[in-house]
Scaffold this motif. Structure first.
Motif, PDB file in Angstrom:
ATOM      1  N   TYR A 159       4.715  -7.770  -3.911  1.00 47.05           N
ATOM      2  CA  TYR A 159       5.320  -6.968  -4.978  1.00 47.05           C
ATOM      3  C   TYR A 159       5.495  -5.507  -4.559  1.00 47.05           C
ATOM      4  O   TYR A 159       5.743  -4.641  -5.389  1.00 47.05           O
ATOM      5  N   ASP A 160       5.344  -5.251  -3.246  1.00 50.18           N
ATOM      6  CA  ASP A 160       5.488  -3.913  -2.670  1.00 50.18           C
ATOM      7  C   ASP A 160       4.423  -2.944  -3.195  1.00 50.18           C
ATOM      8  O   ASP A 160       4.670  -1.753  -3.357  1.00 50.18           O
ATOM      9  N   GLU A 161       3.222  -3.476  -3.476  1.00 51.39           N
ATOM     10  CA  GLU A 161       2.099  -2.665  -3.941  1.00 51.39           C
ATOM     11  C   GLU A 161       1.080  -2.517  -2.807  1.00 51.39           C
ATOM     12  O   GLU A 161       0.866  -3.448  -2.033  1.00 51.39           O
ATOM     13  N   LYS A 162       0.459  -1.341  -2.730  1.00 53.03           N
ATOM     14  CA  LYS A 162      -0.610  -1.132  -1.752  1.00 53.03           C
ATOM     15  C   LYS A 162      -1.869  -1.845  -2.230  1.00 53.03           C
ATOM     16  O   LYS A 162      -2.242  -1.743  -3.388  1.00 53.03           O
ATOM     17  N   VAL A 163      -2.512  -2.549  -1.309  1.00 51.45           N
ATOM     18  CA  VAL A 163      -3.729  -3.295  -1.627  1.00 51.45           C
ATOM     19  C   VAL A 163      -4.815  -2.900  -0.616  1.00 51.45           C
ATOM     20  O   VAL A 163      -4.616  -3.006   0.593  1.00 51.45           O
ATOM     21  N   ILE A 164      -5.948  -2.450  -1.128  1.00 54.40           N
ATOM     22  CA  ILE A 164      -7.099  -2.112  -0.298  1.00 54.40           C
ATOM     23  C   ILE A 164      -7.987  -3.346  -0.196  1.00 54.40           C
ATOM     24  O   ILE A 164      -8.246  -4.020  -1.195  1.00 54.40           O
ATOM     25  N   LEU A 165      -8.455  -3.632   1.009  1.00 50.44           N
ATOM     26  CA  LEU A 165      -9.338  -4.776   1.227  1.00 50.44           C
ATOM     27  C   LEU A 165     -10.787  -4.303   1.160  1.00 50.44           C
ATOM     28  O   LEU A 165     -11.183  -3.413   1.907  1.00 50.44           O
TER      29      LEU A 165
END
Length: 91
Positions: free
Chosen positions: A21-27
């Motif tokens: 969804y073109d969102e930044k995701v932190i692991l």
């Protein structure tokens, strides 16, 4: 929780991936060894100047909500590889 961080002079903060969804995701890694393995794979792909930092889970979640980043928790039972890692060059 462990997070891969950027240590470059020009870029600081947490390493993130972009979801569908073109969102930044932190692991958020529950185990240090899993964060280290993921970082090694990133290094093999040419992503350098990374480190690993440990933070309290509550602080990470509050920070992500504040800046509008998504996050996901990686348990010891999850199998994750960086996007693009399984190309012919890395096999």
């Amino acid at each position: 929780m462990y997070v891969i961080i950027l240590k470059d002079e020009n870029e600081k903060g947490a390493f993130s991936i972009i979801n569908e969804y073109d969102e930044k995701v932190i692991l958020f890694f529950q185990e240090y060894d899993d964060a280290e393995r993921y970082m090694i794979m990133l290094n093999e792909m040419g992503v350098e100047d990374l480190g690993i930092a440990e933070y309290e889970e509550d602080l990470l979640i509050k920070t992500c909500k504040l800046v509008g980043f998504k996050y996901t928790k990686i348990s010891p039972h999850d199998f994750v590889v960086p996007p693009g890692y399984c190309s012919d060059d890395n096999l």
